[in-house]
Write a protein that holds these residues in place. Structure first.
Motif: not given
Length: 282
Positions: A74, A187, A190, A192, A194, A225-226, A229, A235-236, A238-239
């Motif tokens: 991060y 935070h 997220n 998304e 993948r 990905g993220e 936030g 932040g942000p 990301y793993d």
């Protein structure tokens, strides 16, 4: 008178001789009936009709998965600096899924599957050299895969297999709670799509001609990905992706009434030739 007697004796001899000749002629030429030959006898033949392998099947699965994060980074500001989590851990969670497949041959099949991974709790920590934070969140995912399998033969109703899949995972992170002392900062998590791929191994067992019990292991690799936030200057985050190990068990049901190619017994068709009859004399 003597002449008449001799004449009668001659006639009698001629008659006896003619009778003997006629009897000999009949004895030399006996009656021989004509024989009509029948085809040779053939025993019954048994023919096995193979089971059709080009059929569809439905599947339903339940499982338990363990996830391992490859890392988390991060940013903090000002100035902007990249940081990493000091510790991170994901707990195990249950999963459910289903799909539809097609048995191409006795040893090859494919299917499309959708699996929902229930929430796996996350715990981690960060440090800035002075303070140590405690972080908590959770993630869930929807995994959509196109898979191909090789069935390695059926032995006493058991069919071992190996497989591989490719697809995508919709990963959803809950809000991350970052606690330092008595202060907690949230935070926003997220969500998304993948890229994902998987390797499978297991075995199925024939319960009926059309129903199989399937138990196996799946390794899934989810890209990074993220994760969360920006909040309070950090932040942000990301793993860097995750390794997911999953034990699954479920049922596969063959459609079309023909049964599974692994389980259905070949249909035995018995051919009985015409029964043997004795020769017909004409």
């Amino acid at each position: 008178m003597r002449m008449g007697f001799m004449l009668k004796a001659v006639k009698h001899s001629v008659a006896v001789g003619a009778l003997l000749i006629t009897t000999s002629a009949f004895a030399a030429d006996p009656f021989e009936p004509q024989v009509v030959e029948m085809p040779p006898y053939q025993p019954p033949q048994v023919v096995e009709k193979s089971v059709s392998t080009g059929n569809w099947y439905l599947r339903g699965d339940a499982g338990y998965h363990w996830s391992e994060l490859r890392g988390i980074h991060y940013y903090t500001a000002p100035p902007i600096q990249a940081q990493t989590f000091a510790t991170h851990e994901l707990k195990g969670a249950f999963s459910i899924g289903g799909g539809v497949g097609y048995k191409i041959s006795k040893h090859f099949r494919t299917d499309l599957t959708a699996d929902y991974w229930l929430k796996a709790d996350f715990n981690g920590s960060t440090t800035n050299g002075v303070d140590v934070s405690s972080d908590a969140s959770a993630y869930s995912a929807l995994l959509l895969m196109a898979n191909a399998y090789v069935d390695l033969g059926t032995y006493h109703g058991i069919t071992p297999y190996v497989g591989a899949g490719i697809g995508g995972a919709y990963v959803k992170w809950d809000d991350l709670a970052n606690t330092i002392g008595t202060t907690t900062t949230y935070h926003e998590g997220n969500a998304e799509w993948r890229f994902a791929w998987a390797l499978m191994a297991g075995a199925s067992y024939c319960l009926t001609d059309s129903l199989e019990l399937d138990a196996g292991y799946r390794y899934a690799n989810i890209s990074g990905g993220e994760m969360f936030g920006i909040a309070e200057g950090a932040g942000p985050g990301y793993d860097e992706g995750m390794h997911v190990h999953e034990a699954r068990a479920g049922l596969r049901f063959a459609l079309g009434g023909q049964g599974s190619a692994n389980c259905a017994q070949p249909q035995v068709v018995s051919y009985e030739p015409p029964s043997f009859e004795p020769p017909v004399y004409k």
